[in-house]
Write a protein that holds these residues in place. Sequence first.
Motif, short mmCIF file in Angstrom:
data_model
loop_
_atom_site.label_atom_id
_atom_site.label_comp_id
_atom_site.label_asym_id
_atom_site.label_seq_id
_atom_site.Cartn_x
_atom_site.Cartn_y
_atom_site.Cartn_z
N LYS A 21 67.24 65.27 16.27
CA LYS A 21 68.44 65.26 15.62
C LYS A 21 68.56 63.58 15.63
O LYS A 21 67.90 62.89 16.18
N ARG A 71 65.89 65.57 11.63
CA ARG A 71 66.76 66.53 10.93
C ARG A 71 67.49 66.08 9.72
O ARG A 71 68.61 65.66 9.83
N ASN A 95 71.27 66.13 9.92
CA ASN A 95 71.75 67.06 11.11
C ASN A 95 72.41 68.33 10.56
O ASN A 95 73.40 68.53 11.16
N ARG A 97 73.83 72.07 9.89
CA ARG A 97 73.63 73.13 10.81
C ARG A 97 74.64 74.23 10.08
O ARG A 97 75.61 74.01 9.48
N ILE A 133 78.34 75.09 5.86
CA ILE A 133 77.57 74.19 6.70
C ILE A 133 78.41 73.08 7.22
O ILE A 133 79.26 72.60 6.57
N TYR A 135 77.26 68.72 8.14
CA TYR A 135 76.20 67.90 8.17
C TYR A 135 76.88 66.36 8.07
O TYR A 135 77.95 66.45 7.95
N GLN A 156 69.02 77.13 3.54
CA GLN A 156 68.69 77.89 4.65
C GLN A 156 67.23 77.78 4.82
O GLN A 156 66.69 77.53 5.79
N ILE A 159 66.57 74.11 6.29
CA ILE A 159 66.97 73.94 7.66
C ILE A 159 66.02 74.57 8.55
O ILE A 159 65.56 74.30 9.55
N ASN A 163 63.41 73.62 12.06
CA ASN A 163 63.21 74.39 13.11
C ASN A 163 61.85 75.11 13.32
O ASN A 163 61.34 75.80 14.05
#
Length: 190
Positions: A21, A71, A95, A97, A133, A135, A156, A159, A163
């Motif tokens: 992060k 991120r 960041n 998500r 999302i 961010y 997606q 992101i 991960n």
Amino acid sequence: MITMKDVIREGHPTLRKVAKKIAIPLNQEEEKLGNEMLEFLINSQDPEIAEKYELRPGVGIAAPQVDVSKRIIAVHVPSDDPEATEPEFSTVLVNPRIISHSVQQTCLPEGEGCLSVDREIPGYVPRHKRIRIEYFDLEGNKQKKRLTDFSAIVVQHEIDHLNGVMFFDRIDPDNPLALPDGLEVLESEE
């Protein structure tokens, strides 16, 4: 300027790490990286610049793909309206998500590609059709955005890179071209 020589390829360990992060506000180096990633995507979609610098066209890139395990992603999704002067979605997301998503899933008819993968990998990649999302932008402002269809798929995919997930991890290994029940194939606008 980021070019293809800066993009690491599958097999590189950074692509399988969970990225760290980023503290807000960003430092100058992170801000510069975000701007350069977005610039790479814009350049990659310009036929003359892409040819001159041997860039593969891309609509999204994640910092881990340039060997920075943080991120941050950039997306530049052109509008499918030929009259449009602005892209559908073009920004740097820090960041990012997914805070909610549809049950309905979709996929691209030709499967997905990736700047870090130099081979064709056939198979449907199930993604949520709609996502919401959250961010931070490069100025450190919190943003929320709803995305659907192709833009949602692109975000997606990127992101996933944060991960340590590659798109082909989501393809059914036993039957890559079988459409799971309820999976809608996104029709191209062409």
